[in-house]
Scaffold this motif. Structure first.
Motif, mmCIF file in Angstrom:
data_model
loop_
_atom_site.group_PDB
_atom_site.id
_atom_site.type_symbol
_atom_site.label_atom_id
_atom_site.label_comp_id
_atom_site.label_asym_id
_atom_site.label_seq_id
_atom_site.Cartn_x
_atom_site.Cartn_y
_atom_site.Cartn_z
ATOM 1 N N MET A 1 0.839 -1.182 0.000
ATOM 2 C CA MET A 1 0.000 0.000 0.000
ATOM 3 C C MET A 1 0.886 1.248 0.000
ATOM 4 O O MET A 1 1.890 1.316 0.696
ATOM 5 N N THR A 2 0.490 2.238 -0.768
ATOM 6 C CA THR A 2 1.247 3.478 -0.875
ATOM 7 C C THR A 2 0.744 4.482 0.148
ATOM 8 O O THR A 2 -0.445 4.722 0.263
ATOM 9 N N SER A 3 1.660 5.078 0.890
ATOM 10 C CA SER A 3 1.328 6.119 1.858
ATOM 11 C C SER A 3 1.175 7.453 1.152
ATOM 12 O O SER A 3 1.739 7.672 0.090
ATOM 13 N N LYS A 4 0.441 8.357 1.778
ATOM 14 C CA LYS A 4 0.298 9.711 1.260
ATOM 15 C C LYS A 4 1.106 10.651 2.148
ATOM 16 O O LYS A 4 1.022 10.590 3.358
ATOM 17 N N ALA A 5 1.879 11.525 1.504
ATOM 18 C CA ALA A 5 2.688 12.479 2.253
ATOM 19 C C ALA A 5 2.696 13.820 1.539
ATOM 20 O O ALA A 5 2.606 13.888 0.318
ATOM 21 N N ARG B 1 11.781 12.800 -5.766
ATOM 22 C CA ARG B 1 10.643 12.037 -6.313
ATOM 23 C C ARG B 1 11.079 10.644 -6.750
ATOM 24 O O ARG B 1 10.359 9.667 -6.514
ATOM 25 N N ASP B 2 12.238 10.538 -7.406
ATOM 26 C CA ASP B 2 12.728 9.229 -7.854
ATOM 27 C C ASP B 2 12.898 8.270 -6.681
ATOM 28 O O ASP B 2 12.610 7.086 -6.794
ATOM 29 N N ILE B 3 13.369 8.794 -5.555
ATOM 30 C CA ILE B 3 13.612 7.949 -4.388
ATOM 31 C C ILE B 3 12.313 7.594 -3.662
ATOM 32 O O ILE B 3 12.092 6.440 -3.288
ATOM 33 N N LEU B 4 11.446 8.576 -3.476
ATOM 34 C CA LEU B 4 10.281 8.373 -2.609
ATOM 35 C C LEU B 4 9.009 7.895 -3.303
ATOM 36 O O LEU B 4 8.230 7.150 -2.712
ATOM 37 N N GLU B 5 8.775 8.315 -4.533
ATOM 38 C CA GLU B 5 7.474 8.037 -5.137
ATOM 39 C C GLU B 5 7.164 6.571 -5.411
ATOM 40 O O GLU B 5 5.987 6.230 -5.483
ATOM 41 N N PRO B 6 8.125 5.690 -5.513
ATOM 42 C CA PRO B 6 7.703 4.295 -5.632
ATOM 43 C C PRO B 6 6.905 3.795 -4.410
ATOM 44 O O PRO B 6 6.070 2.918 -4.534
ATOM 45 N N ALA B 7 7.157 4.394 -3.244
ATOM 46 C CA ALA B 7 6.506 3.932 -2.019
ATOM 47 C C ALA B 7 5.547 4.949 -1.418
ATOM 48 O O ALA B 7 4.739 4.598 -0.569
ATOM 49 N N ILE B 8 5.652 6.212 -1.842
ATOM 50 C CA ILE B 8 4.862 7.272 -1.210
ATOM 51 C C ILE B 8 4.218 8.140 -2.282
ATOM 52 O O ILE B 8 4.889 8.575 -3.221
ATOM 53 N N GLY C 1 -5.427 15.852 5.445
ATOM 54 C CA GLY C 1 -5.305 14.451 5.822
ATOM 55 C C GLY C 1 -4.004 13.764 5.461
ATOM 56 O O GLY C 1 -3.968 12.536 5.364
ATOM 57 N N ALA C 2 -2.935 14.508 5.288
ATOM 58 C CA ALA C 2 -1.647 13.866 4.998
ATOM 59 C C ALA C 2 -1.241 12.970 6.165
ATOM 60 O O ALA C 2 -1.349 13.362 7.315
ATOM 61 N N SER C 3 -0.789 11.773 5.848
ATOM 62 C CA SER C 3 -0.354 10.863 6.913
ATOM 63 C C SER C 3 1.101 11.124 7.308
ATOM 64 O O SER C 3 1.536 10.692 8.371
ATOM 65 N N MET C 4 1.846 11.826 6.448
ATOM 66 C CA MET C 4 3.230 12.196 6.733
ATOM 67 C C MET C 4 3.489 13.585 6.166
ATOM 68 O O MET C 4 2.902 13.957 5.151
ATOM 69 N N ILE C 5 4.391 14.309 6.819
ATOM 70 C CA ILE C 5 4.836 15.596 6.305
ATOM 71 C C ILE C 5 6.353 15.525 6.220
ATOM 72 O O ILE C 5 7.034 15.270 7.210
#
Length: 73
Positions: free
Chosen positions: A1-5, A26-33, A58-62
């Motif tokens: 599942m992909t998290s939203k940040a 983006r290259d590092i984080l967007e596969p998972a977030i 409603g962001a789950s991470m900042i």
């Protein structure tokens, strides 16, 4: 599942190329977030306000990418 940040991004911070920096992030984080990019464009809407908006949406991470002022805010 992909998290939203929300990524609070200050393109004026540092000496590097902000476009290149954002591409790397983006290259590092967007596969998972699922990133919502929130750039700081002016002093009127700073990092603190962008964080408040992200929480309200409603962001789950900042995540923060910037200098000392961005991080401190």
């Amino acid at each position: 599942m992909t998290s939203k940040a929300s990524l609070i991004f200050n393109p004026s911070s540092g000496q590097g190329d902000p476009v290149e920096q954002l591409v790397t992030i983006r290259d590092i984080l967007e596969p998972a977030i699922n990133l919502d990019i929130c750039p700081i464009h002016n002093k009127e809407i700073g990092a603190a306000e962008l964080v408040r908006r992200a929480i309200a949406e409603g962001a789950s991470m900042i995540l923060v990418a910037g200098g000392d002022g961005t991080i401190s805010a």
